[in-house]
Design a protein around this motif. Structure first.
Motif, PDB file in Angstrom:
ATOM      1  N   GLY A 293     -30.991 -19.404  -2.746  1.00 51.65           N
ATOM      2  CA  GLY A 293     -30.200 -18.189  -2.789  1.00 51.65           C
ATOM      3  C   GLY A 293     -31.001 -16.917  -2.695  1.00 51.65           C
ATOM      4  N   GLU A 294     -32.317 -16.997  -2.853  1.00 54.87           N
ATOM      5  CA  GLU A 294     -33.125 -15.780  -2.767  1.00 54.87           C
ATOM      6  C   GLU A 294     -33.012 -15.148  -1.382  1.00 54.87           C
ATOM      7  N   LEU A 295     -32.868 -15.994  -0.354  1.00 58.77           N
ATOM      8  CA  LEU A 295     -32.674 -15.486   1.005  1.00 58.77           C
ATOM      9  C   LEU A 295     -31.884 -16.514   1.808  1.00 58.77           C
ATOM     10  N   VAL A 296     -30.851 -16.042   2.505  1.00 61.23           N
ATOM     11  CA  VAL A 296     -30.040 -16.898   3.373  1.00 61.23           C
ATOM     12  C   VAL A 296     -30.109 -16.338   4.788  1.00 61.23           C
ATOM     13  N   HIS A 297     -30.439 -17.191   5.740  1.00 61.61           N
ATOM     14  CA  HIS A 297     -30.507 -16.798   7.141  1.00 61.61           C
ATOM     15  C   HIS A 297     -29.147 -17.043   7.802  1.00 61.61           C
ATOM     16  N   VAL A 298     -28.661 -16.070   8.570  1.00 60.17           N
ATOM     17  CA  VAL A 298     -27.362 -16.188   9.236  1.00 60.17           C
ATOM     18  C   VAL A 298     -27.545 -15.886  10.721  1.00 60.17           C
TER      19      VAL A 298
ATOM     20  N   VAL B 159     -28.119 -20.619   6.538  1.00 56.12           N
ATOM     21  CA  VAL B 159     -29.100 -21.581   6.032  1.00 56.12           C
ATOM     22  C   VAL B 159     -29.853 -20.968   4.859  1.00 56.12           C
ATOM     23  N   ASP B 160     -29.891 -21.684   3.759  1.00 60.77           N
ATOM     24  CA  ASP B 160     -30.663 -21.231   2.606  1.00 60.77           C
ATOM     25  C   ASP B 160     -32.150 -21.431   2.869  1.00 60.77           C
ATOM     26  N   ASP B 161     -32.949 -20.387   2.640  1.00 60.43           N
ATOM     27  CA  ASP B 161     -34.365 -20.425   2.981  1.00 60.43           C
ATOM     28  C   ASP B 161     -35.121 -21.485   2.184  1.00 60.43           C
ATOM     29  N   HIS B 162     -34.851 -21.605   0.898  1.00 60.19           N
ATOM     30  CA  HIS B 162     -35.623 -22.521   0.053  1.00 60.19           C
ATOM     31  C   HIS B 162     -35.262 -23.980   0.287  1.00 60.19           C
ATOM     32  N   SER B 163     -33.959 -24.280   0.268  1.00 67.07           N
ATOM     33  CA  SER B 163     -33.518 -25.675   0.333  1.00 67.07           C
ATOM     34  C   SER B 163     -33.203 -26.158   1.736  1.00 67.07           C
ATOM     35  N   ARG B 164     -32.990 -25.231   2.689  1.00 66.09           N
ATOM     36  CA  ARG B 164     -32.531 -25.526   4.055  1.00 66.09           C
ATOM     37  C   ARG B 164     -31.093 -26.044   4.087  1.00 66.09           C
ATOM     38  N   LEU B 165     -30.382 -25.908   2.970  1.00 69.79           N
ATOM     39  CA  LEU B 165     -28.970 -26.288   2.942  1.00 69.79           C
ATOM     40  C   LEU B 165     -28.197 -25.371   3.880  1.00 69.79           C
ATOM     41  N   ALA B 166     -27.305 -25.955   4.695  1.00 71.18           N
ATOM     42  CA  ALA B 166     -26.629 -25.183   5.741  1.00 71.18           C
ATOM     43  C   ALA B 166     -25.114 -25.283   5.623  1.00 71.18           C
ATOM     44  N   HIS B 167     -24.478 -24.159   5.921  1.00 74.01           N
ATOM     45  CA  HIS B 167     -23.019 -24.120   6.111  1.00 74.01           C
ATOM     46  C   HIS B 167     -22.784 -23.600   7.522  1.00 74.01           C
ATOM     47  N   SER B 168     -22.008 -24.329   8.311  1.00 70.66           N
ATOM     48  CA  SER B 168     -21.830 -23.969   9.719  1.00 70.66           C
ATOM     49  C   SER B 168     -20.405 -24.246  10.149  1.00 70.66           C
ATOM     50  N   GLU B 169     -19.880 -23.371  11.015  1.00 71.70           N
ATOM     51  CA  GLU B 169     -18.513 -23.514  11.521  1.00 71.70           C
ATOM     52  C   GLU B 169     -18.479 -23.191  13.007  1.00 71.70           C
TER      53      GLU B 169
ATOM     54  N   GLU C  47     -28.742 -13.776  -2.971  1.00 71.72           N
ATOM     55  CA  GLU C  47     -29.293 -12.456  -3.294  1.00 71.72           C
ATOM     56  C   GLU C  47     -29.513 -11.609  -2.052  1.00 71.72           C
ATOM     57  N   ARG C  48     -29.997 -12.228  -0.979  1.00 74.18           N
ATOM     58  CA  ARG C  48     -30.275 -11.500   0.253  1.00 74.18           C
ATOM     59  C   ARG C  48     -29.780 -12.299   1.447  1.00 74.18           C
ATOM     60  N   VAL C  49     -29.397 -11.585   2.500  1.00 78.39           N
ATOM     61  CA  VAL C  49     -28.986 -12.207   3.761  1.00 78.39           C
ATOM     62  C   VAL C  49     -29.802 -11.591   4.884  1.00 78.39           C
TER      63      VAL C  49
ATOM     64  N   ILE D  13     -25.057  -8.184  -2.528  1.00 76.38           N
ATOM     65  CA  ILE D  13     -26.046  -8.874  -1.692  1.00 76.38           C
ATOM     66  C   ILE D  13     -26.773  -7.854  -0.825  1.00 76.38           C
ATOM     67  N   THR D  14     -28.079  -7.967  -0.762  1.00 79.36           N
ATOM     68  CA  THR D  14     -28.896  -7.094   0.069  1.00 79.36           C
ATOM     69  C   THR D  14     -28.938  -7.632   1.495  1.00 79.36           C
TER      70      THR D  14
END
Length: 329
Positions: free
Chosen positions: A147-152, A190-200, A229-231, A253-254
């Motif tokens: 959650g510290e950083l999520v890539h979109v 995609v969550d930066d730390h875990s690489r967990l992804a949500h995609s549609e 926390e950040r996107v 969210i930043t």
């Protein structure tokens, strides 16, 4: 002939089948030099040839204990080594143009294996580790917590016409069915730390669509205990809109955007885009777009829960999210 750059380093470790370690060589040499053993007797005692026994005894007489260490097998002179001027030209082309061995060899009229050997000896960074625009080594990082950083990001993908496209019908027949098929837009977080992804898979990339996707993505991450926390996004128009900005601000969210023409900054989601193309979109010849879309949820579940990730030591993203349910289903 070029000498292996790792020779000196490898010489520090005895060969697994070496009959003598440094301690064994010292004992053998002392038996011959100090105790006066005949070479053949010492060779038989330490199970080596008389020639080997003579070599270590002579080194001990000349250098003492220091002579028992391994020496580099690199020759003192290498008359057939690539000239220094040619080596400098190879390195200059590599640094300035960022070419591989084959292209450098063609430009300098050399053999590719020679260029590869020179590059290996000097050890420049791999081309895949360099920023294409600046030539600098890409600084790779990983956030310390989920959650510290999520890539979109959004990936535009051509739809498959009814009856199949060129992968099913062939290039010529596929061109006739291509017109009017339209496009799909794959929105991914995609969550930066875990690489967990949500995609549609959505119909467009407008600001309303992107913002609604993020609302669902945020709910997905919140559902598994991840507080975003950040996107990080690129500079697409939907991500520069007031609607997107206000939605993130309201959630605390930043928002960060990549530098123009630097997709590597958002590399984790860019890499996932390539993975989903290889392992889902083009993995097999689908006959309809509906068939491909129906396969997507299962693929995404496999990616999150079961597919080993090279950046996670072969474990799936779910292994880094303790609250994620259904991990092994």
């Amino acid at each position: 002939m070029d000498c292996d750059v790792n020779t000196d380093r490898k010489a520090l470790v005895p060969h697994r089948n070496a009959p003598l370690t440094e301690t064994g060589r010292l004992r053998l040499a002392r038996c011959v030099v100090e105790d006066g053993w005949p070479l053949r007797r010492a060779a038989e005692r330490f199970q080596v040839s008389p020639t080997t026994a003579r070599r270590w005894a002579d080194r001990y007489r000349t250098l003492g204990e220091a002579g028992m260490a391994d020496r580099s097998s690199c020759p003192h002179t290498s008359p057939r080594r690539t000239p220094g001027r040619t080596e400098r030209r190879i390195i200059n082309v590599r640094v300035l143009r960022r070419w591989g061995p084959a292209r450098i060899a063609h430009l300098l009229r050399l053999v590719p294996s020679t260029v590869h050997r020179v590059l290996t000896r000097f050890g420049p960074a791999r081309l895949t580790h360099l920023d294409r625009a600046t030539g600098r080594v890409i600084r790779r990082y990983e956030r310390r917590r989920p959650g510290e950083l999520v890539h979109v990001d959004i990936k535009k993908l051509g739809n498959i016409p009814d009856g199949g496209g060129h992968k099913t019908l062939g290039r010529q027949a596929g061109r006739r069915t291509r017109s009017g098929a339209g496009y799909s837009y794959i929105h991914t977080a995609v969550d930066d730390h875990s690489r967990l992804a949500h995609s549609e898979i959505l119909t467009d990339e407008r600001k309303e669509t992107a913002t609604a996707f993020w609302a669902r993505a945020q709910a997905f991450f919140a559902g598994v205990g991840i507080t975003v926390e950040r996107v990080l996004t690129d500079n697409g128009s939907c991500y520069k809109s007031r609607l997107w900005r206000d939605t993130l601000t309201a959630a605390g969210i930043t928002h960060k955007r990549t530098r123009p023409y630097r997709p590597q900054t958002n590399g984790k989601v860019e890499r996932l885009n390539r993975t989903l193309l290889d392992e889902w979109a083009y993995a097999r010849p689908y006959r309809t777009e509906t068939e491909r879309r129906e396969a997507f949820p299962r693929w995404l579940h496999t990616y999150n829960h079961h597919r080993g990730h090279t950046a996670l030591a072969g474990k799936p993203p779910a292994s880094r999210v303790p609250n994620l349910t259904g991990q092994y289903t």
